[in-house]
Design a protein around this motif. Structure first.
Motif: not given
Lengths: 246, 115
Positions: A198, A204, A207-209, A227, A230-231, A234
């Motif tokens: 984190a 972070w 950028s999810f390319v 991803q 990231k959830i 968050t």
């Protein structure tokens, strides 16, 4: 009978004692139909130029040692058939890593990052041996099994545009392996890994390319792992304000 | 290592993206296709009905969510796209795109509260 075709193999070479910068060197190699790029490298090493350096071990897409750029794409040399290529094939060391020698790159950064994520099962208290093994259901295994297939070949790092910009980024496969242990029902190390995951240089920076998942030779899908993390990161972030510290 | 504050932006970005993907096509169908083509009666989107909907607290909440969250999604996506295109002015870009999203969010609050 297998058909043999002579292919020009261009290799980006770097011998620090002679070359001030990497240079391309060409070899003409007679390649039977069933040869992969690694076979051609072996042929060059054994018959034409014994000074060529490259990493390999298993020749069967398990060890993850032979990752190289083939015609600009990150690939395993042992899994890339030459019959699918043109008459000239360019082989270069993996992008985004410093070159140690010829096709061998320096992967110390990755190893440090991987170590910092503690990619092994962590227990708060060890279960005594006499109490038996930790049992898992099929459903519990299924949650993380895909991510165990990573062979640390680093093709995903060579493909990742964010890692290219910032090599402090922890990167796809190390994060996917952290996710693998976080999802394991036997593991209790989530909070420890989260310190890195984190952080700004953890998930972070992505950028999810999705290039990591496209080039992965084992279909691990590190992009989905990142991803999902990231959830959870968050949720953690906002739960901390509600006193639900994780 | 310190935890990143990115979730403040990424939370609305992810929620807005989910809304945009799942609900926006339906909204576009209703407002852009079904009513203009007469599949739904024209009065279903009449001014009085829309005002009455925005007059309830539930209506205000729904409208606010549908205006503001996709705005944050669009802002963050635009920032990342600009970054991926090679522009290295991240602080300025962030200020502009998040500023627009914040302006839209505040405008939505003010407009909805005045109805």
């Amino acid at each position: 009978m297998s058909e043999t075709r002579t292919i020009k193999i261009e290799i980006l070479r770097y011998r620090p004692e002679i070359d001030s910068s990497p240079v391309l060197q060409s070899y003409r190699v007679p390649c039977p139909q069933e040869w992969v790029v690694l076979d051609a490298l072996d042929y060059i090493k054994n018959n034409i130029d014994s000074s060529l350096s490259y990493r390999w071990s298993c020749h069967m897409a398990v060890c993850g040692s032979c990752g190289v750029m083939v015609n600009g794409e990150p690939m395993l040399a042992c899994k890339t058939f030459l019959r699918e290529m043109g008459d000239t094939v360019r082989v270069e060391p993996l992008l985004n890593f410093p070159i140690e020698r010829d096709l061998v790159v320096v992967i110390d950064d990755f190893l440090e990052n991987l170590k910092s994520l503690k990619p092994y099962i962590i227990r708060k208290t060890e279960k005594p041996v006499e109490e038996g093994t930790h049992l898992q259901t099929h459903a519990q295994l299924k949650r993380f099994k895909q991510y165990t297939l990573c062979i640390n070949c680093l093709l995903c790092y060579a493909a990742c545009p964010q890692y290219a910009l910032n090599t402090n980024f922890i990167g796809p496969s190390a994060l996917a392996l952290a996710h693998r242990y976080n999802l394991d029902s036997r593991d209790e190390g989530y909070a420890m890994r989260q310190e890195i995951v984190a952080s700004p240089e953890g998930v972070w920076e992505c950028s999810f390319v999705g290039a990591c998942s496209e080039v992965c030779p084992k279909h691990v899908d590190p992009a989905s792992a990142v991803q999902q993390m990231k959830i959870t990161s968050t949720k953690d972030y906002f739960l901390r304000f509600l006193g639900g510290k994780r | 290592m310190a935890r990143s504050h990115k979730p403040i932006i990424w939370g609305p970005f992810a929620a807005g993206g989910t809304l945009a993907a799942l609900i926006m096509p339906v909204l576009i169908f209703v407002t852009g296709v079904a009513v203009p083509l007469g599949i739904l009666p024209p009065e279903s989107l009449s001014y009085h009905r829309a005002v009455a909907f925005a007059g309830t607290w539930l209506g205000k909440l729904i409208l606010f969510v549908f205006v503001s969250l996709p705005a944050w999604h669009a802002a963050h996506r635009a920032r990342i796209t600009v970054h991926d295109l090679g522009v290295r002015l991240d602080n300025i870009v962030a200020l502009v795109v998040y500023g627009l999203a914040a302006t839209l969010t505040i405008t939505a609050v003010v407009a909805l509260l005045r109805i």
